[in-house]
Design an enzyme around this catalytic site. Structure first.
Site, PDB file in Angstrom:
ATOM      1  N   TYR A   1      18.358 153.119 115.718  1.00 41.89           N
ATOM      2  CA  TYR A   1      19.505 152.817 116.586  1.00 41.89           C
ATOM      3  C   TYR A   1      19.264 153.425 117.979  1.00 41.89           C
ATOM      4  CZ  TYR A   1      24.257 152.969 118.423  1.00 41.89           C
ATOM      5  OH  TYR A   1      25.356 152.840 119.217  1.00 41.89           O
TER       6      TYR A   1
ATOM      7  N   ASP B   1      20.592 156.878 107.720  1.00 39.47           N
ATOM      8  CA  ASP B   1      21.728 156.326 108.456  1.00 39.47           C
ATOM      9  C   ASP B   1      22.133 155.065 107.688  1.00 39.47           C
ATOM     10  OD1 ASP B   1      23.373 154.858 110.168  1.00 39.47           O
ATOM     11  OD2 ASP B   1      22.425 155.665 111.979  1.00 39.47           O
TER      12      ASP B   1
ATOM     13  N   LYS C   1      31.947 151.263 112.207  1.00 34.71           N
ATOM     14  CA  LYS C   1      31.527 149.934 111.772  1.00 34.71           C
ATOM     15  C   LYS C   1      32.229 149.548 110.457  1.00 34.71           C
ATOM     16  CE  LYS C   1      28.931 150.732 115.342  1.00 34.71           C
ATOM     17  NZ  LYS C   1      27.567 151.247 115.292  1.00 34.71           N
TER      18      LYS C   1
ATOM     19  N   ARG D   1      40.530 172.796 114.038  1.00 39.36           N
ATOM     20  CA  ARG D   1      39.117 172.454 114.259  1.00 39.36           C
ATOM     21  C   ARG D   1      38.328 172.731 112.986  1.00 39.36           C
ATOM     22  NH1 ARG D   1      36.370 176.301 116.124  1.00 39.36           N
ATOM     23  NH2 ARG D   1      37.609 176.714 117.998  1.00 39.36           N
TER      24      ARG D   1
HETATM   25  C1  LIG Z   1      26.851 152.375 116.010  1.00 36.39           C
HETATM   26  C2  LIG Z   1      25.775 153.106 115.324  1.00 36.39           C
HETATM   27  C3  LIG Z   1      25.573 154.482 115.517  1.00 36.39           C
HETATM   28  C4  LIG Z   1      26.395 155.290 116.503  1.00 36.39           C
HETATM   29  O1  LIG Z   1      27.713 155.391 116.112  1.00 36.39           O
HETATM   30  P1  LIG Z   1      28.947 155.572 117.143  1.00 36.39           P
HETATM   31  O2  LIG Z   1      30.119 155.584 116.231  1.00 36.39           O
HETATM   32  O3  LIG Z   1      28.905 154.402 118.079  1.00 36.39           O
HETATM   33  O4  LIG Z   1      28.726 156.855 117.856  1.00 36.39           O
HETATM   34  C5  LIG Z   1      24.585 155.104 114.794  1.00 36.39           C
HETATM   35  N1  LIG Z   1      23.803 154.421 113.940  1.00 36.39           N
HETATM   36  C6  LIG Z   1      23.945 153.092 113.750  1.00 36.39           C
HETATM   37  C7  LIG Z   1      23.042 152.396 112.795  1.00 36.39           C
HETATM   38  C8  LIG Z   1      24.936 152.388 114.428  1.00 36.39           C
HETATM   39  O5  LIG Z   1      25.057 151.072 114.240  1.00 36.39           O
END
Ligand SMILES: *Cc1c(COP(=O)(O)O)cnc(C)c1O
Length: 391
Positions: free
Chosen positions: A97, A169, A194, A45
């Site tokens: 988001y 982000d 993504k 961890r």
């Molecule tokens: C998908 C997404 C998230 C969340 O991520 P997960 O991997 O689905 O938990 C956060 N910020 C943005 C801009 C996203 O597109």
């Protein structure tokens, strides 16, 4: 060295065996030479060699001091929020988001953390909102799904006057196209689900920080809360990152062609893509981003849910699914999918019209993707319409 070369060679050859691919250390614990004497790993961890390769790699890609890998993008975001205490405030981009909004509002507000949502594309809004209580200024650039761009450098200057940390982000741009730390940001978030992993085959999140002080705090919270990324998913993410610059270049070239096609089609009312000179924040996007990415949104002239549904169920190559950033092109209808829980008036205020469709452009040939869109647009005007089923 150029970026692509740097990334490929930032992934180390295994010292023990010479393995060219990073070994997957599928282990929970590590044998110690004497109590407390070990090779830097005691319990998985706290630290795992496969995860560490990914964490070092993302830190290098973002020009940060240290990286941290989590089981999802939201687990990464949650870890950053745990830097705060009761009474602290967040200034956040208004079309944040949806999952971040849910976490801020429905989990953290009950601990006495206030969030002020503003349109961060207007710098005056930022100077008006940031004050002594502001601990984090939270931006996404580009945003989802209307691809708004915020001026990271100017926002960072304002936030730092009040000793607030700037969080970006960077999921939509990816570090292949934008490195917010170079513009003054302190903390970078990724949903590695993504573009970084890039193949629609896992859920993962990353945090990068620009100082040793922040690195210590995040490391402590990561270990204390335990929302870490597993070795196999770390390995898949490393493997995805190897081709990130190549993918972003091709995906962005594809998206530019598609956005330009959409802009001149008679059935389309408006196209949102930062690579179009018609985009409201085009100039700032050009300063901050090397590539404009693979997400395009558009509104139909016939601005109805029905027309959008006809389009979304008529494509063959663009698959109807949430998420983005993979090799296969996807499309979604935010009003009835990702943004369904937002009240209609509020959704429309944010620019998400009934017929708004979001594309995540993949690695197919651009001509085939344009043809797929042309064929689906024809269906909007058909009286006798039958959806093709799972497209
Ligand atoms: C998908 C997404 C998230 C969340 O991520 P997960 O991997 O689905 O938990 C956060 N910020 C943005 C801009 C996203 O597109």
């Amino acid at each position: 060295m150029h970026e692509t070369t740097k990334i490929i060679h930032a992934i180390p050859v295994d010292e023990l065996t010479g393995a060219i691919s990073v070994p997957i250390y599928q282990t929970s614990t590590f044998v110690q030479q004497a109590p407390g004497v070990h090779k830097g790993f005691d319990y998985a961890r706290s630290n795992n060699p496969t995860r560490k390769v990914l964490e070092d790699l993302i830190a290098q890609l973002e020009n940060g001091i240290a990286g941290f890998a989590f089981a999802s993008g939201l687990a990464a975001i949650d870890c950053v929020l745990k830097l705060l205490k009761t009474g602290d405030e967040i200034v956040a981009v208004d079309d944040i988001y949806g999952g971040s909004f849910r976490l801020f509002t429905h989990v953290y507000e009950k601990f006495g953390i206030k969030v002020n949502y503003i349109d961060t594309t207007e710098i005056e809004n930022v100077s008006d909102a940031v004050n002594e209580k502001t601990k984090l200024v939270w931006i996404e650039s580009p945003t989802n799904p209307t691809l708004k761009i915020s001026d990271i450098k100017t926002i960072s200057e304002i936030a730092h006057r009040y000793n607030a940390w700037v969080v970006v982000d960077n999921t939509f741009a990816s570090p292949a196209s934008q490195k917010p730390i170079e513009f003054g940001a302190d903390i970078i978030i990724h949903s590695a689900t993504k573009y970084l992993a890039g193949h629609s085959d896992l859920i993962a999140g990353l945090v990068v920080v620009n100082s040793n002080a922040l690195a210590e705090k995040i490391k402590f919270i990561q270990n204390a809360s335990g929302g870490i990324l597993a070795p196999f998913d770390s390995w898949l993410t490393i493997r995805g990152i190897e081709t990130l610059p190549l993918r972003m270049e091709k995906i962005s070239a594809n998206a530019q062609i598609i956005a330009e096609y959409l802009e001149q089609d008679d059935l389309i009312e408006k196209v949102f893509y930062p690579g179009l000179t018609s985009h409201i924040n085009y100039h700032i996007a050009k300063q901050q981003q090397k590539y404009f990415g693979g997400v395009i949104s558009f509104i139909l002239k016939e601005d109805t849910v029905e027309a959008a549904t006809k389009f979304c169920t008529s494509t063959h190559l663009f698959k109807l699914a949430e998420s983005l950033g993979g090799v296969k092109s996807l499309l979604c209808h935010p009003a009835s999918m990702t943004h369904k829980s937002i009240p209609v008036e509020k959704r429309k205020q944010a620019g998400i019209a009934d017929s708004l469709i979001r594309l995540s452009v993949g690695l197919e040939d651009a001509d085939d993707l344009v043809d797929d869109i042309k064929n689906a647009l024809v269906k909007i005007n058909l009286k006798e319409f039958t959806a093709i089923g799972i497209n």
